[in-house]
Design a protein around this motif. Structure first.
Motif, mmCIF file in Angstrom:
data_model
loop_
_atom_site.group_PDB
_atom_site.id
_atom_site.type_symbol
_atom_site.label_atom_id
_atom_site.label_comp_id
_atom_site.label_asym_id
_atom_site.label_seq_id
_atom_site.Cartn_x
_atom_site.Cartn_y
_atom_site.Cartn_z
ATOM 1 N N HIS A 31 0.542 0.194 -0.097
ATOM 2 C CA HIS A 31 0.350 0.653 1.285
ATOM 3 C C HIS A 31 1.836 0.881 1.525
ATOM 4 C CE1 HIS A 31 -3.987 0.149 1.377
ATOM 5 N NE2 HIS A 31 -3.675 -1.208 0.811
ATOM 6 N N VAL A 32 2.077 2.013 1.975
ATOM 7 C CA VAL A 32 3.507 2.335 2.573
ATOM 8 C C VAL A 32 3.415 3.180 3.982
ATOM 9 C CG1 VAL A 32 5.664 3.434 2.117
ATOM 10 C CG2 VAL A 32 4.258 2.627 0.012
ATOM 11 N N ARG A 33 4.200 2.651 4.860
ATOM 12 C CA ARG A 33 4.296 3.358 6.072
ATOM 13 C C ARG A 33 5.796 3.405 6.748
ATOM 14 N NH1 ARG A 33 1.526 -0.601 10.593
ATOM 15 N NH2 ARG A 33 2.902 -2.108 10.902
ATOM 16 N N ALA A 34 6.078 4.068 7.624
ATOM 17 C CA ALA A 34 7.360 4.079 8.176
ATOM 18 C C ALA A 34 7.363 3.058 9.420
ATOM 19 C CB ALA A 34 7.633 5.464 8.895
ATOM 20 N N SER A 35 8.265 2.430 9.680
ATOM 21 C CA SER A 35 8.265 1.272 10.476
ATOM 22 C C SER A 35 8.408 1.813 11.906
ATOM 23 C CB SER A 35 9.459 0.087 10.224
ATOM 24 O OG SER A 35 10.918 0.961 10.327
ATOM 25 N N ARG A 36 9.192 3.194 12.026
ATOM 26 C CA ARG A 36 9.313 3.783 13.214
ATOM 27 C C ARG A 36 7.909 4.070 13.996
ATOM 28 N NH1 ARG A 36 14.553 7.199 13.542
ATOM 29 N NH2 ARG A 36 15.304 5.836 15.157
ATOM 30 N N ALA A 37 6.889 4.456 13.005
ATOM 31 C CA ALA A 37 5.594 4.883 13.316
ATOM 32 C C ALA A 37 4.504 4.259 12.741
ATOM 33 C CB ALA A 37 5.594 6.447 12.818
ATOM 34 N N PRO A 38 4.201 2.948 13.447
ATOM 35 C CA PRO A 38 3.036 2.151 12.877
ATOM 36 C C PRO A 38 1.773 2.869 13.387
ATOM 37 C CG PRO A 38 4.164 1.144 14.804
ATOM 38 C CD PRO A 38 5.070 2.449 14.417
ATOM 39 N N ALA A 39 1.734 3.618 14.218
ATOM 40 C CA ALA A 39 0.370 4.146 14.610
ATOM 41 C C ALA A 39 -0.069 5.273 13.183
ATOM 42 C CB ALA A 39 0.320 4.849 16.006
ATOM 43 N N VAL A 40 0.764 5.742 12.827
ATOM 44 C CA VAL A 40 0.639 6.781 11.761
ATOM 45 C C VAL A 40 0.016 6.165 10.557
ATOM 46 C CG1 VAL A 40 1.525 8.495 10.164
ATOM 47 C CG2 VAL A 40 2.485 8.225 12.432
ATOM 48 N N PRO A 41 -1.092 6.645 9.921
ATOM 49 C CA PRO A 41 -1.699 5.782 9.051
ATOM 50 C C PRO A 41 -0.728 5.987 7.687
ATOM 51 C CG PRO A 41 -3.044 7.737 9.564
ATOM 52 C CD PRO A 41 -1.751 7.715 10.291
ATOM 53 N N ALA A 42 -0.956 4.696 7.012
ATOM 54 C CA ALA A 42 -0.277 4.367 5.716
ATOM 55 C C ALA A 42 -0.361 5.443 4.565
ATOM 56 C CB ALA A 42 -0.101 2.954 5.397
ATOM 57 N N ARG A 43 0.408 5.668 3.581
ATOM 58 C CA ARG A 43 0.022 6.101 2.566
ATOM 59 C C ARG A 43 -0.441 5.055 1.573
ATOM 60 N NH1 ARG A 43 -0.168 11.515 3.349
ATOM 61 N NH2 ARG A 43 1.651 12.365 4.455
ATOM 62 N N SER A 44 -1.212 5.234 0.753
ATOM 63 C CA SER A 44 -1.880 4.329 -0.232
ATOM 64 C C SER A 44 -1.685 5.180 -1.514
ATOM 65 C CB SER A 44 -3.305 4.181 -0.057
ATOM 66 O OG SER A 44 -3.640 3.626 1.354
ATOM 67 N N LEU A 45 -0.986 4.155 -2.319
ATOM 68 C CA LEU A 45 -0.630 4.481 -3.725
ATOM 69 C C LEU A 45 -1.273 3.541 -4.925
ATOM 70 C CD1 LEU A 45 3.164 4.963 -2.888
ATOM 71 C CD2 LEU A 45 1.331 6.975 -3.285
ATOM 72 N N SER A 46 -1.419 3.958 -5.963
ATOM 73 C CA SER A 46 -1.651 3.165 -6.984
ATOM 74 C C SER A 46 -0.734 2.648 -7.507
ATOM 75 C CB SER A 46 -2.507 4.059 -8.138
ATOM 76 O OG SER A 46 -1.540 4.679 -8.905
ATOM 77 N N PRO A 47 -0.725 1.310 -8.103
ATOM 78 C CA PRO A 47 0.316 0.681 -8.677
ATOM 79 C C PRO A 47 1.130 1.435 -9.602
ATOM 80 C CG PRO A 47 -1.153 -1.058 -8.495
ATOM 81 C CD PRO A 47 -2.107 0.360 -8.179
ATOM 82 N N GLY A 48 0.451 2.370 -10.544
ATOM 83 C CA GLY A 48 0.812 3.201 -11.391
ATOM 84 C C GLY A 48 1.833 4.262 -10.780
ATOM 85 N N ALA A 49 1.428 4.790 -9.558
ATOM 86 C CA ALA A 49 2.171 5.950 -8.981
ATOM 87 C C ALA A 49 3.203 5.380 -8.175
ATOM 88 C CB ALA A 49 1.071 6.534 -7.962
ATOM 89 N N TRP A 50 3.525 3.854 -8.229
ATOM 90 C CA TRP A 50 4.470 3.311 -7.353
ATOM 91 C C TRP A 50 5.863 3.840 -7.887
ATOM 92 C CZ3 TRP A 50 5.855 2.057 -2.692
ATOM 93 C CH2 TRP A 50 6.713 1.240 -2.424
ATOM 94 N N PRO A 51 6.257 3.678 -9.287
ATOM 95 C CA PRO A 51 7.395 4.014 -9.679
ATOM 96 C C PRO A 51 7.887 5.433 -9.619
ATOM 97 C CG PRO A 51 6.425 2.679 -11.473
ATOM 98 C CD PRO A 51 5.222 3.169 -10.319
ATOM 99 N N SER A 52 7.016 6.264 -9.619
ATOM 100 C CA SER A 52 7.212 7.764 -9.198
ATOM 101 C C SER A 52 7.506 8.116 -7.882
ATOM 102 C CB SER A 52 6.281 8.717 -9.609
ATOM 103 O OG SER A 52 5.968 8.669 -11.017
ATOM 104 N N PHE A 53 6.912 7.403 -6.713
ATOM 105 C CA PHE A 53 7.191 7.516 -5.535
ATOM 106 C C PHE A 53 8.629 6.702 -5.185
ATOM 107 C CE2 PHE A 53 7.772 5.329 -1.344
ATOM 108 C CZ PHE A 53 7.108 6.237 -0.575
ATOM 109 N N LEU A 54 9.025 5.608 -5.812
ATOM 110 C CA LEU A 54 10.218 5.152 -5.538
ATOM 111 C C LEU A 54 11.393 6.068 -6.015
ATOM 112 C CD1 LEU A 54 9.896 1.490 -6.502
ATOM 113 C CD2 LEU A 54 10.063 2.324 -4.311
#
Length: 62
Positions: A31-54
């Motif tokens: 789960h990833v979210r912007a710390s400045r916008a905690p009310a905005v829903p987090a993005r949810s990624l599969s562990p396999g998609a994490w390296p591409s996201f990074l």
């Protein structure tokens, strides 16, 4: 992102400062979210998609 997840904050804050990402990991989801916008829903990624996201995020930060 559920309040009971353990979140950690990225070490990079960008050239403007304060633009950090909060990340929480579970066995099947990152789960990833912007710390400045905690009310905005987090993005949810599969562990396999994490390296591409990074890779994408690192390219955007340059």
């Amino acid at each position: 992102m559920s309040a009971d997840l353990h979140r950690f904050t990225s070490g990079y804050s960008g050239s403007q400062g304060g633009d950090r990402a909060e990340v929480a990991t579970c066995p099947r989801t990152v789960h990833v979210r912007a710390s400045r916008a905690p009310a905005v829903p987090a993005r949810s990624l599969s562990p396999g998609a994490w390296p591409s996201f990074l890779g994408h995020a690192a390219g955007s930060a340059a």
